[in-house]
Design an enzyme around this catalytic site. Structure first.
Site, PDB file in Angstrom:
ATOM      1  N   LYS A 117       0.816  -1.217   0.000  1.00 41.43           N
ATOM      2  CA  LYS A 117       0.000   0.000   0.000  1.00 41.43           C
ATOM      3  C   LYS A 117       0.852   1.270   0.000  1.00 41.43           C
ATOM      4  O   LYS A 117       0.597   2.189  -0.779  1.00 41.43           O
ATOM      5  CB  LYS A 117      -0.850  -0.049   1.269  1.00 41.43           C
ATOM      6  CG  LYS A 117      -2.037   0.825   1.323  1.00 41.43           C
ATOM      7  CD  LYS A 117      -3.027   0.293   2.380  1.00 41.43           C
ATOM      8  CE  LYS A 117      -2.363  -0.311   3.593  1.00 41.43           C
ATOM      9  NZ  LYS A 117      -2.067   0.701   4.654  1.00 41.43           N
ATOM     10  N   ARG A 173      -1.328  -9.529  13.154  1.00 40.68           N
ATOM     11  CA  ARG A 173      -1.613  -8.242  12.515  1.00 40.68           C
ATOM     12  C   ARG A 173      -2.695  -8.396  11.445  1.00 40.68           C
ATOM     13  O   ARG A 173      -3.576  -7.546  11.310  1.00 40.68           O
ATOM     14  CB  ARG A 173      -0.341  -7.690  11.867  1.00 40.68           C
ATOM     15  CG  ARG A 173       0.276  -6.544  12.647  1.00 40.68           C
ATOM     16  CD  ARG A 173       1.776  -6.557  12.545  1.00 40.68           C
ATOM     17  NE  ARG A 173       2.293  -6.114  11.257  1.00 40.68           N
ATOM     18  CZ  ARG A 173       3.521  -6.421  10.822  1.00 40.68           C
ATOM     19  NH1 ARG A 173       4.314  -7.182  11.557  1.00 40.68           N
ATOM     20  NH2 ARG A 173       3.943  -5.962   9.666  1.00 40.68           N
ATOM     21  N   ARG A 190      -8.849   3.660   9.618  1.00 40.42           N
ATOM     22  CA  ARG A 190      -8.463   2.332  10.085  1.00 40.42           C
ATOM     23  C   ARG A 190      -9.631   1.649  10.801  1.00 40.42           C
ATOM     24  O   ARG A 190      -9.591   0.461  11.052  1.00 40.42           O
ATOM     25  CB  ARG A 190      -7.265   2.480  11.029  1.00 40.42           C
ATOM     26  CG  ARG A 190      -6.639   1.173  11.443  1.00 40.42           C
ATOM     27  CD  ARG A 190      -5.208   1.349  11.852  1.00 40.42           C
ATOM     28  NE  ARG A 190      -4.343   1.526  10.689  1.00 40.42           N
ATOM     29  CZ  ARG A 190      -3.044   1.765  10.772  1.00 40.42           C
ATOM     30  NH1 ARG A 190      -2.456   1.866  11.942  1.00 40.42           N
ATOM     31  NH2 ARG A 190      -2.324   1.899   9.684  1.00 40.42           N
ATOM     32  N   ARG A 230      11.019 -11.702   5.135  1.00 43.11           N
ATOM     33  CA  ARG A 230      11.778 -10.455   5.066  1.00 43.11           C
ATOM     34  C   ARG A 230      12.900 -10.436   6.106  1.00 43.11           C
ATOM     35  O   ARG A 230      12.727 -10.873   7.237  1.00 43.11           O
ATOM     36  CB  ARG A 230      10.816  -9.278   5.308  1.00 43.11           C
ATOM     37  CG  ARG A 230      11.459  -7.913   5.200  1.00 43.11           C
ATOM     38  CD  ARG A 230      10.429  -6.851   4.997  1.00 43.11           C
ATOM     39  NE  ARG A 230       9.525  -6.677   6.141  1.00 43.11           N
ATOM     40  CZ  ARG A 230       8.390  -5.983   6.079  1.00 43.11           C
ATOM     41  NH1 ARG A 230       8.010  -5.422   4.957  1.00 43.11           N
ATOM     42  NH2 ARG A 230       7.626  -5.870   7.147  1.00 43.11           N
ATOM     43  N   ARG A 237      13.070  -9.094  11.899  1.00 39.67           N
ATOM     44  CA  ARG A 237      12.546  -8.263  12.985  1.00 39.67           C
ATOM     45  C   ARG A 237      11.504  -9.051  13.771  1.00 39.67           C
ATOM     46  O   ARG A 237      10.783  -9.873  13.212  1.00 39.67           O
ATOM     47  CB  ARG A 237      11.904  -6.993  12.419  1.00 39.67           C
ATOM     48  CG  ARG A 237      12.890  -6.053  11.757  1.00 39.67           C
ATOM     49  CD  ARG A 237      12.254  -4.708  11.512  1.00 39.67           C
ATOM     50  NE  ARG A 237      10.871  -4.873  11.016  1.00 39.67           N
ATOM     51  CZ  ARG A 237      10.201  -3.926  10.405  1.00 39.67           C
ATOM     52  NH1 ARG A 237      10.756  -2.753  10.202  1.00 39.67           N
ATOM     53  NH2 ARG A 237       8.974  -4.133   9.983  1.00 39.67           N
TER      54      ARG A 237
END
Ligand SMILES: [Zn+2]
Length: 224
Positions: free
Chosen positions: A18, A174, A94, A131, A163
């Site tokens: 996004k 999430r 949101r 990632r 991470r």
């Protein structure tokens, strides 16, 4: 001739690309790219009363409540500019309440289109859980596209790691939160006849082309 002053909202799961697409669209149409983070930081930097409240939540790591988010966005728009000149909202609204309040803030400057960048959950998991990030310079890699030497950054020689919030578990959480909050927003914009779902699979250029086609196809040609 391009279209002037487009007013867009981009929706999409975390990891759907996004932010990247919003930046490209903002360049293409010459309108402001407004991410919630940017708007927050600007309010904090200006030291407005609502900025100070935002600062308090950011310091404690708490979620900024709807009412304050809306005030920050409202004040940002009230400064003039983006309402007339156009904008791309990324990361806002949101929640359903934020979406409803946004309609009031925009009074007289309705959104042109709300784009939902749809990427399958498995793709997101692969993108984010795979990632790896350099701790020193922030360069990003992927398990399938590792640095040349072990897990040492090609750019700066720093350590390249996963991470904590990129683990599969963290991403799943999430995505779950996103889904719960976003389904009502999607229904809201569907009822307003503003929602367009765009396939977000494939590389950035392909997705960008699909977005441009949908946006251009839905805007009154007299605005060109
Ligand atoms: Zn690095």
């Amino acid at each position: 001739m391009g279209i002037s002053g487009v007013r867009l909202v981009l929706l999409g799961k975390p990891g759907a690309g996004k932010g990247t697409q919003a930046a490209l669209l903002s360049q293409h149409y010459g309108v402001e790219h407004l991410s919630t983070g940017d708007v927050f930081r600007s309010a904090v930097a200006q030291g407005t009363s609502v900025g100070l409240e935002v600062q308090r939540f950011m310091d404690t790591g708490e979620l900024v409540p709807d009412e304050i988010v809306i005030r920050v966005v409202d004040e940002h728009f009230a400064e003039g500019g983006p309402l007339e000149d156009g904008f791309i909202l990324d990361g806002f609204p949101r929640t359903l309440v934020q979406a409803q309040e946004l309609e009031k803030v925009l009074a007289g400057h309705p959104l042109d289109v709300v784009l939902d960048i749809e990427v399958p959950t498995e793709t997101i998991l692969d993108r984010i859980a795979g990632r790896r990030v350099c701790v020193s310079c922030g360069a990003t890699y992927h398990v399938n596209k590792a640095p040349t030497v072990d897990w040492t950054c090609d750019v700066c020689g720093g350590d390249v790691v996963q991470r904590d919030d990129d683990t599969e578990e963290a991403v799943a959480t999430r995505l779950e939160v996103y889904g719960r909050q976003t389904v009502p927003i999607i229904e809201f914009y569907e009822k307003l006849g503003k929602l367009v779902v765009v396939n977000g699979d494939g590389d950035g250029d392909e997705v960008q082309e699909r977005l441009l086609k949908e946006i251009d196809g839905r805007i009154d040609p007299t605005r060109r």
